[in-house]
Design a protein around this motif. Structure first.
Motif, PDB file in Angstrom:
ATOM      1  N   LEU B  32       1.252  -1.267  -0.070  1.00  0.00           N
ATOM      2  CA  LEU B  32       0.005  -0.042  -0.159  1.00  0.00           C
ATOM      3  C   LEU B  32       1.013   1.200  -0.104  1.00  0.00           C
ATOM      4  CD1 LEU B  32      -2.725  -0.617   2.383  1.00  0.00           C
ATOM      5  CD2 LEU B  32      -3.012  -0.636   0.007  1.00  0.00           C
ATOM      6  N   ARG B  34       3.273   0.964  -1.569  1.00  0.00           N
ATOM      7  CA  ARG B  34       4.045   1.456  -2.923  1.00  0.00           C
ATOM      8  C   ARG B  34       5.818   1.441  -2.795  1.00  0.00           C
ATOM      9  NH1 ARG B  34      -0.854   2.056  -4.333  1.00  0.00           N
ATOM     10  NH2 ARG B  34      -1.281   3.694  -5.556  1.00  0.00           N
ATOM     11  N   PHE B 183      -1.859   5.737   4.656  1.00  0.00           N
ATOM     12  CA  PHE B 183      -2.408   6.663   4.027  1.00  0.00           C
ATOM     13  C   PHE B 183      -2.532   7.822   3.877  1.00  0.00           C
ATOM     14  CE2 PHE B 183      -6.733   9.228   4.559  1.00  0.00           C
ATOM     15  CZ  PHE B 183      -7.164   9.341   3.398  1.00  0.00           C
ATOM     16  N   ARG B 234      -5.330  -7.332  -1.813  1.00  0.00           N
ATOM     17  CA  ARG B 234      -6.123  -5.649  -2.219  1.00  0.00           C
ATOM     18  C   ARG B 234      -6.720  -6.478  -3.280  1.00  0.00           C
ATOM     19  NH1 ARG B 234      -8.617  -2.821  -2.460  1.00  0.00           N
ATOM     20  NH2 ARG B 234      -8.449  -0.262  -3.134  1.00  0.00           N
ATOM     21  N   ASN B 238     -11.962  -4.088  -0.021  1.00  0.00           N
ATOM     22  CA  ASN B 238     -11.893  -2.421  -0.359  1.00  0.00           C
ATOM     23  C   ASN B 238     -11.661  -1.980   1.426  1.00  0.00           C
ATOM     24  OD1 ASN B 238     -11.646  -1.450  -2.902  1.00  0.00           O
ATOM     25  ND2 ASN B 238     -14.161  -1.227  -2.863  1.00  0.00           N
ATOM     26  N   ARG B 239     -11.437  -3.179   1.697  1.00  0.00           N
ATOM     27  CA  ARG B 239     -11.345  -3.264   4.077  1.00  0.00           C
ATOM     28  C   ARG B 239      -9.939  -3.114   3.705  1.00  0.00           C
ATOM     29  NH1 ARG B 239     -15.813  -3.549   7.672  1.00  0.00           N
ATOM     30  NH2 ARG B 239     -14.005  -1.922   8.835  1.00  0.00           N
ATOM     31  N   LEU B 240      -9.086  -2.470   4.467  1.00  0.00           N
ATOM     32  CA  LEU B 240      -7.937  -2.776   4.951  1.00  0.00           C
ATOM     33  C   LEU B 240      -8.039  -4.309   6.055  1.00  0.00           C
ATOM     34  CD1 LEU B 240      -4.321  -2.553   4.695  1.00  0.00           C
ATOM     35  CD2 LEU B 240      -4.834  -0.786   6.711  1.00  0.00           C
ATOM     36  N   GLN B 243      -8.125  -7.243   3.780  1.00  0.00           N
ATOM     37  CA  GLN B 243      -7.507  -7.094   3.171  1.00  0.00           C
ATOM     38  C   GLN B 243      -6.511  -8.304   4.003  1.00  0.00           C
ATOM     39  OE1 GLN B 243      -5.300  -3.658   0.939  1.00  0.00           O
ATOM     40  NE2 GLN B 243      -3.568  -4.888   1.366  1.00  0.00           N
ATOM     41  N   CYS B 301     -10.820  -0.383  -9.041  1.00  0.00           N
ATOM     42  CA  CYS B 301     -11.331   0.717  -7.987  1.00  0.00           C
ATOM     43  C   CYS B 301     -10.505   1.811  -8.569  1.00  0.00           C
ATOM     44  CB  CYS B 301     -11.680   0.126  -6.807  1.00  0.00           C
ATOM     45  SG  CYS B 301      -9.829  -0.338  -5.945  1.00  0.00           S
ATOM     46  N   ARG B 302      -9.590   1.846  -9.409  1.00  0.00           N
ATOM     47  CA  ARG B 302      -8.364   2.249  -9.843  1.00  0.00           C
ATOM     48  C   ARG B 302      -9.624   4.019 -10.034  1.00  0.00           C
ATOM     49  NH1 ARG B 302      -3.631   1.368  -7.821  1.00  0.00           N
ATOM     50  NH2 ARG B 302      -3.257   3.316  -8.872  1.00  0.00           N
ATOM     51  N   GLY B 303      -9.255   5.044  -9.932  1.00  0.00           N
ATOM     52  CA  GLY B 303      -9.097   6.836  -9.764  1.00  0.00           C
ATOM     53  C   GLY B 303     -11.065   6.481 -10.192  1.00  0.00           C
ATOM     54  N   ALA B 304     -10.772   7.689 -11.155  1.00  0.00           N
ATOM     55  CA  ALA B 304     -11.775   7.561 -11.762  1.00  0.00           C
ATOM     56  C   ALA B 304     -12.976   7.309 -10.849  1.00  0.00           C
ATOM     57  CB  ALA B 304     -12.287   6.220 -12.634  1.00  0.00           C
ATOM     58  N   PRO B 305     -13.045   8.672 -10.212  1.00  0.00           N
ATOM     59  CA  PRO B 305     -14.538   9.092  -9.250  1.00  0.00           C
ATOM     60  C   PRO B 305     -15.809   9.370 -10.425  1.00  0.00           C
ATOM     61  CG  PRO B 305     -12.555  10.620  -8.686  1.00  0.00           C
ATOM     62  CD  PRO B 305     -12.285   9.743  -9.780  1.00  0.00           C
ATOM     63  N   ASP B 307     -18.862  11.037 -10.807  1.00  0.00           N
ATOM     64  CA  ASP B 307     -18.826  12.788 -10.558  1.00  0.00           C
ATOM     65  C   ASP B 307     -18.310  13.971 -10.258  1.00  0.00           C
ATOM     66  OD1 ASP B 307     -21.305  13.654  -7.894  1.00  0.00           O
ATOM     67  OD2 ASP B 307     -20.142  11.933  -8.286  1.00  0.00           O
ATOM     68  N   ARG B 308     -17.013  14.243 -11.062  1.00  0.00           N
ATOM     69  CA  ARG B 308     -16.368  15.199 -10.878  1.00  0.00           C
ATOM     70  C   ARG B 308     -16.621  16.690 -11.377  1.00  0.00           C
ATOM     71  NH1 ARG B 308     -10.973  14.287  -8.664  1.00  0.00           N
ATOM     72  NH2 ARG B 308     -10.062  12.372  -9.128  1.00  0.00           N
TER      73      ARG B 308
END
Lengths: 271, 308
Positions: B32, B34, B183, B234, B238-240, B243, B301-305, B307-308
Motif C-alpha cells: 500500500l 508503494r 494512508f 487488495r 476494499n477494507r484494510l 485485506q 477501483c482505481r481512480g475514476a470517481p 461525478d467530478r
C-alpha cells in the motif's frame, strides 16, 4: 526595536519567544523554510486572532502550503518560533485539526468513509482501545455536518473530489479542535461542496473556534474570510480583510501579474 | 503413511506456512505504501549480512545471522538514502543500485569464505532448503505429544514461529499508526505520530521476516510472499482489515498447495522426481495473484470517481 530586529533576523529568545502574543491561537515569528538552497518562506511573522477566519493567499510557489506545513512540523523549519495557544506545538496538538490537500493522499487506499473519520479520534483511542458505539456516533455526527452520512460505508475511492474533501473536513471535525488549519479546502470541488464547507467553517467560527485556510480564489476572499495573510515567500500584508486586502497589496504579492479586470471584479479600494 | 507424512512433510509445510504469513503481514503495508520492492531489496541485501553473521559466529542457525542480516538491511536503507541524496536520483534507481551491489557483495563473500562444510551456498540462498527440514524423530501423529521426539524438531521451525508471532503482534499493536501513516502521513504527523519511526519500524520488521523466511525457504519465496498475497488480497476487498485476512489466507494456501504440488505433482504427472518446493510455492502465489487480477471483485477501483 531590538525585539523587532531579532524577529526580523529570524531568531527569538527561547525563554520568552512570543512576548504578549502568547495567548493567540497561532503566533509565528521569523519562520524560514527552505527546499534545497532557495527559501520557500523567509522570515515570516504571523498572528492569528481568536475566533477569526484567516485566508492565506499568494501566487503559486509563494509558500502558502509550506507555511502551514512548517507550522505543523510536517516540513522542518530552518528558523522561527511557533506558538499555539501560548504553548509549543508538541504541547498543543490535541487543540489542532489539519485538513491536508486532497491530492496528497492515495484515495485507492482500502478503507471506508467512516474509517477515515474515525482516524480523527485516534488520539483518544490510542493504540488499542476499541472503537465503541459512542465513538462511531460522533463520527456519524461529523459526517452529518458535512452532508456525507449516507456515504459512511462507501470505499473512499468511489467518491467525487468534492465528497472526498468533505470527508477530510469531517475527520478534522472529529478531532474536536480549537484551531483548524486547512490546505486549499476549496480546490477542485463542486459548488455544493464549496457551500457545505464554508457553512461548516462559519459554524466553527460561530462556536468561537479559529480557522486558517490556504486559499486560491481571490474572488471569494471577502465573502468567506475576515482576516487575510498575503505572502510571496516574504509576508506582504496581514490584517482584517477590509484593511489588508487592497489592490496595492495584491499587486505587490502577485508581482503585478493580476489583470485589471480581475481587480475590478474584486471591488477593491485603496489606490 | 501417516508416519512418513509427519516425518517428511509436516514440518516443511508448517515452516512454509509460517514464513509466508510472516512475510504477508508487513507486506500488506509495503504494497500500500508503494514500497513493495523494499521486500525484494531486503531479501537481496540480507545475504551479505547473513554471511558476515555466519563468519563471525561460526554457525548457520544462530541469531547472529539474523542480527547480521538486520544490520545489512539498515546499511541498505542508509545507502539508498545516501545514493538518492548525493546522486539526486529517484528512490527506485537508488534502491536498484544499492540492492544489486549488496547482493553481489554477498555472493562474493559466500564464494570466498569457507562455508562449504555447512548448508550455506548460493543455491540455498535462492531456493532455501525447505525439503531438508525433516523431523527425523517423528514416527506418526503421536510424536506431537512425545517430548523426546519434539526435542528433535528442526530449530528453523521454532525460529519462524516466533518471528510469525512477532509479526502478528506488531501488526495488531501498531495497527492504527501503521494504517493512518500509510494512508495520510502528514495527518499522522500532525497527530504527533513519529511517522519516520513507524516507516523505519515497518522496514525493520520486514527485514526480520525476510531473514527468518530466507533461512528456511530462500530469497525467491521471500520476494513472492511479500508481494503476491497482499496484492491479490487488495483485489478481493476494499477494507484494510479484510485485506490482511485475505492475504494470510492466500499465504497459507500458497504454502500448502505449493509444497504438495512440488512433492507429489510430478508423480501424479508420471514423473519420478519432486521439484523445488520454494519455487512451486512462489509459483502458486503468483497464480493466485493472476486469478485475483482477472476475477477479483475490487480490481477496477482505481481512480475514476463517478461525478467530478
Amino acid at each position: 526595536m531590538i525585539d523587532a530586529l531579532r524577529t526580523a533576523m529570524g531568531r527569538g529568545t527561547p525563554s520568552d519567544p512570543l512576548d504578549s502574543l502568547s495567548d493567540k491561537p497561532l503566533a509565528v515569528r521569523g519562520l524560514t523554510v527552505s527546499y534545497g538552497d532557495k527559501p520557500a518562506v523567509f522570515s515570516l511573522d504571523m498572528t492569528v486572532e481568536p475566533g477569526s477566519m484567516t485566508a492565506i493567499i499568494g501566487p503559486n510557489g509563494a509558500g502558502k502550503s509550506t507555511t502551514l506545513k512548517a507550522v505543523l512540523g510536517i516540513v522542518p523549519r530552518l528558523s522561527g518560533v511557533v506558538s499555539v495557544f501560548g504553548q509549543p506545538l508538541a504541547a498543543s496538538r490535541r487543540r489542532i485539526a489539519y485538513v491536508p490537500q486532497r491530492a496528497s493522499v492515495d484515495w485507492d487506499f482500502p478503507t471506508r468513509v467512516i474509517d477515515v473519520v474515525l482516524m480523527g479520534l485516534v488520539r483518544e483511542l490510542g493504540l488499542l482501545r476499541p472503537v465503541r458505539g459512542h465513538h462511531r456516533q460522533r463520527a456519524f455526527d461529523c459526517l452529518d455536518r458535512v452532508g456525507m452520512r449516507d456515504f459512511a460505508d462507501r470505499q473512499i475511492g468511489q467518491l467525487s473530489g468534492g465528497q472526498q474533501q468533505r470527508v477530510f473536513l469531517a475527520r478534522a471535525l472529529a478531532q474536536g479542535a480549537d484551531l483548524y488549519l486547512l490546505d486549499e479546502p476549496f480546490a477542485g470541488v463542486d459548488a455544493a461542496t464549496e457551500r457545505a464547507i464554508i457553512d461548516v467553517l462559519k459554524g466553527l467560527k460561530a462556536e468561537g473556534r479559529t480557522v486558517v485556510a490556504v486559499h486560491h480564489d481571490l474572488s471569494t476572499v471577502r465573502d468567506y474570510f475576515d482576516h487575510v495573510l498575503m505572502i510571496n515567500v516574504h509576508k506582504v500584508a496581514e490584517g482584517p480583510v477590509a484593511e489588508a486586502f487592497t489592490e496595492d497589496n495584491l499587486q505587490r504579492a502577485y508581482g503585478g501579474r493580476l489583470a485589471a479586470n480581475l481587480m475590478d471584479q474584486l471591488q477593491l479600494g485603496g489606490h | 503413511m501417516a508416519g512418513e507424512f509427519v516425518m517428511l512433510s509436516l514440518v516443511p509445510i508448517l515452516i512454509g506456512v509460517l514464513a509466508a504469513v510472516a512475510c504477508a503481514l508487513p507486506g500488506n503495508f509495503l504494497v500500500l505504501r508503494r514500497q513493495a520492492l523494499i521486500g525484494d531489496a531486503i531479501s537481496h541485501v540480507v545475504l551479505p549480512g547473513i554471511v558476515v553473521g555466519f563468519l563471525l559466529s561460526g554457525t548457520v542457525s544462530s541469531w547472529a545471522m539474523m542480527a547480521g542480516a538486520a544490520g545489512a538491511a539498515v546499511v541498505a536503507v542508509l545507502l539508498i538514502e545516501l545514493i538518492r541524496r548525493l546522486g539526486r536520483i529517484e528512490p527506485g534507481a537508488a534502491m536498484g543500485v544499492a540492492f544489486t551491489a549488496l547482493f553481489a557483495f554477498g555472493v562474493l563473500l559466500l564464494e570466498q569464505s569457507d562455508t562449504s562444510s555447512v548448508h550455506l551456498d548460493v543455491q540455498h540462498a535462492l531456493y532455501g532448503n525447505l525439503e531438508s527440514l525433516i523431523w527425523v524423530e517423528a514416527k506418526g501423529w503421536n510424536s506431537l505429544f512425545d517430548p523426546v521426539a519434539l526435542a528433535g524438531l528442526p530449530p528453523e521451525l521454532g525460529r519462524i514461529a516466533i518471528v510469525a508471532l512477532v509479526m502478528l503482534l506488531f501488526t495488531l499493536v501498531f495497527w492504527r499508526p501503521l494504517k493512518i501513516s500509510t494512508f495520510d502521513e502528514d495527518f499522522a504527523r500532525v497527530l504527533g505520530m513519529r511517522t519516520n519511526l513507524i516507516g523505519f519500524g515497518l522496514v525493520i520488521m520486514a527485514a526480520i521476516a525476510a531473514v527468518a523466511a530466507f533461512d528456511a525457504v530462500g530469497s525467491i519465496i521471500v520476494i513472492a510472499m511479500f508481494i503476491c498475497p497482499p496484492a491479490a488480497a487488495r483485489l478481493m476487498t476494499n477494507r484494510l482489515e479484510t485485506q490482511v485476512l485475505w492475504s494470510v489466507a492466500f499465504a497459507v494456501f500458497s504454502a500448502v498447495m505449493g509444497y504438495v504440488l512440488a512433492g507429489y505433482g510430478p508423480l501424479w504427472l508420471g514423473g519420478d522426481d519432486a521439484v523445488s518446493a520454494a519455487g512451486m510455492i512462489a509459483t502458486v502465489s503468483g497464480l493466485v495473484l493472476g486469478l485475483a487480477a482477472l476475477y477479483g471483485p475490487h480490481r477496477k477501483c482505481r481512480g475514476a470517481p463517478t461525478d467530478r
